[in-house]
Design an enzyme around this catalytic site. Structure first.
Site, PDB file in Angstrom:
ATOM      1  N   GLY A  78      -0.304 -15.542  -3.715  1.00 27.26           N
ATOM      2  CA  GLY A  78      -0.658 -16.142  -5.005  1.00 27.26           C
ATOM      3  C   GLY A  78       0.108 -17.416  -5.279  1.00 27.26           C
TER       4      GLY A  78
ATOM      5  N   TYR B  93      -3.636   2.463  -1.870  1.00 25.70           N
ATOM      6  CA  TYR B  93      -3.637   1.004  -1.957  1.00 25.70           C
ATOM      7  C   TYR B  93      -4.927   0.444  -1.367  1.00 25.70           C
ATOM      8  CZ  TYR B  93      -2.706  -3.876  -0.981  1.00 25.70           C
ATOM      9  OH  TYR B  93      -2.818  -5.238  -0.913  1.00 25.70           O
TER      10      TYR B  93
ATOM     11  N   SER C   7      -8.597  -7.271   0.983  1.00 21.59           N
ATOM     12  CA  SER C   7      -7.573  -6.970   1.977  1.00 21.59           C
ATOM     13  C   SER C   7      -8.182  -6.204   3.138  1.00 21.59           C
ATOM     14  CB  SER C   7      -6.465  -6.125   1.342  1.00 21.59           C
ATOM     15  OG  SER C   7      -5.581  -5.612   2.320  1.00 21.59           O
TER      16      SER C   7
ATOM     17  N   GLY D 204       4.360 -14.618  -3.080  1.00 18.91           N
ATOM     18  CA  GLY D 204       3.449 -14.263  -1.999  1.00 18.91           C
ATOM     19  C   GLY D 204       2.282 -15.224  -1.864  1.00 18.91           C
TER      20      GLY D 204
END
Length: 311
Positions: free
Chosen positions: A28, A176, A151, A26
């Site tokens: 990262g 989340y 996020s 992803g």
């Protein structure tokens, strides 16, 4: 726009060491790839050694002379973090990007080995505890950075300080978002405390905007973009971007000497896509009383005392 275009005007980083949590996939992965192009030594922290080695091989294949390696890092197992940091085998660390994250879409609620709700326990508490272990290495560097990957999922959430573990009312997407909000509160509170003791370490928040797999260039076998996925995602490209571009704010926050602790960096166009720029810290992140209570709760839940931050 190439995946390295955001780093071309940024300083070289030979001789510096950066740790990317969740660097095997992803956003990262692209943070790691782009930092490798700057000449740094990049360490991929991952709970899956096989996937991390595949990612490291992909970076070596794309970046001539890349200095990249992997360490086993499981943020969902707090007792393993000391060993993970020892395995870095470095005298100082110039930056860590707190990027790794678990996102569950469906019930049931799951827990870490320490009995914490899995997303809050991994995304927030794991990075909170890891920071304590890393602090001596970061303090030994001339001007280290702790970069926390926030996020948009956190922007519309509020923390329930009486139910941080989502025991009473578990909704995966909300849990989340709250785990990412906790991370962002922590990043800002950490910087306030670092400034208070005159530390050379700075803590910076970033977010990737809207980053879709379908707009992300292939890096087989790490990431393979099918033609169908690309075509489905193409209309969204006016508003959002791929994960290679979602990595740019974090790369900027690591490398740009003008970036300061306590700042938030995200994409330029509607905070959703484009080159990174500094943006105002979101209103609900400015509540220092929430951040302080979260800090104290995190100390209790992890058994970690980050109060004695070395200067």
């Amino acid at each position: 726009m190439s995946s390295t275009s955001s780093t071309q005007r940024l300083p070289r980083a030979e001789g510096r060491v950066f740790l990317i949590t969740g660097g095997n996939a992803g956003i990262g992965y692209f943070v790691a790839e782009q930092l490798s192009t700057a000449g740094a030594t990049v360490v991929l922290g991952s709970r899956d050694p096989a996937r991390a080695e595949v990612a490291a091989a992909s970076i070596r294949a794309r970046v001539t002379g890349a200095q990249v390696r992997a360490v086993l890092l499981d943020l969902a197992d707090l007792s393993s973090l000391g060993t993970a940091v020892e395995s870095l085998d470095v005298e100082c660390l110039d930056a860590v990007v707190h990027n790794a994250g678990v996102a569950l879409d469906d019930p049931p609620r799951r827990e870490t080995v320490d009995g914490h709700e899995l997303m809050f326990g991994t995304n927030h508490l794991g990075h909170f505890a890891l920071t304590q272990w890393l602090m001596p290495l970061l303090s030994a560097a001339p001007a280290a950075r702790i970069v926390t990957m926030g996020s948009f999922a956190a922007k519309s959430e509020q923390l329930d300080l009486d139910d941080l573990q989502s025991r009473k009312d578990y909704r995966p997407k909300r849990t989340y978002g709250r785990s990412k909000l906790a991370q962002m509160h922590f990043g800002l509170e950490l910087d306030r405390r670092l400034r208070a003791v005159g530390s050379t370490v700075a803590s910076v928040l970033v977010h990737p905007g809207g980053a879709l797999d379908g707009l992300t260039p292939s890096r087989p076998p790490v990431h393979v973009r099918t033609t169908g996925a690309r075509l489905r995602a193409t209309p969204a490209a006016l508003l959002v971007q791929g994960k290679h571009a979602g990595a740019w704010p974090a790369v900027r926050a690591v490398l740009d000497p003008a970036v300061r602790g306590g700042q938030l960096w995200g994409p330029r166009v509607f905070s959703l896509r484009g080159m990174p720029q500094r943006e105002p810290v979101w209103n609900h992140l400015a509540d220092t009383s929430v951040a302080t209570r979260l800090w104290d709760a995190s100390c209790d839940l992890t058994g970690v005392d980050l109060g004695a931050i070395p200067g």
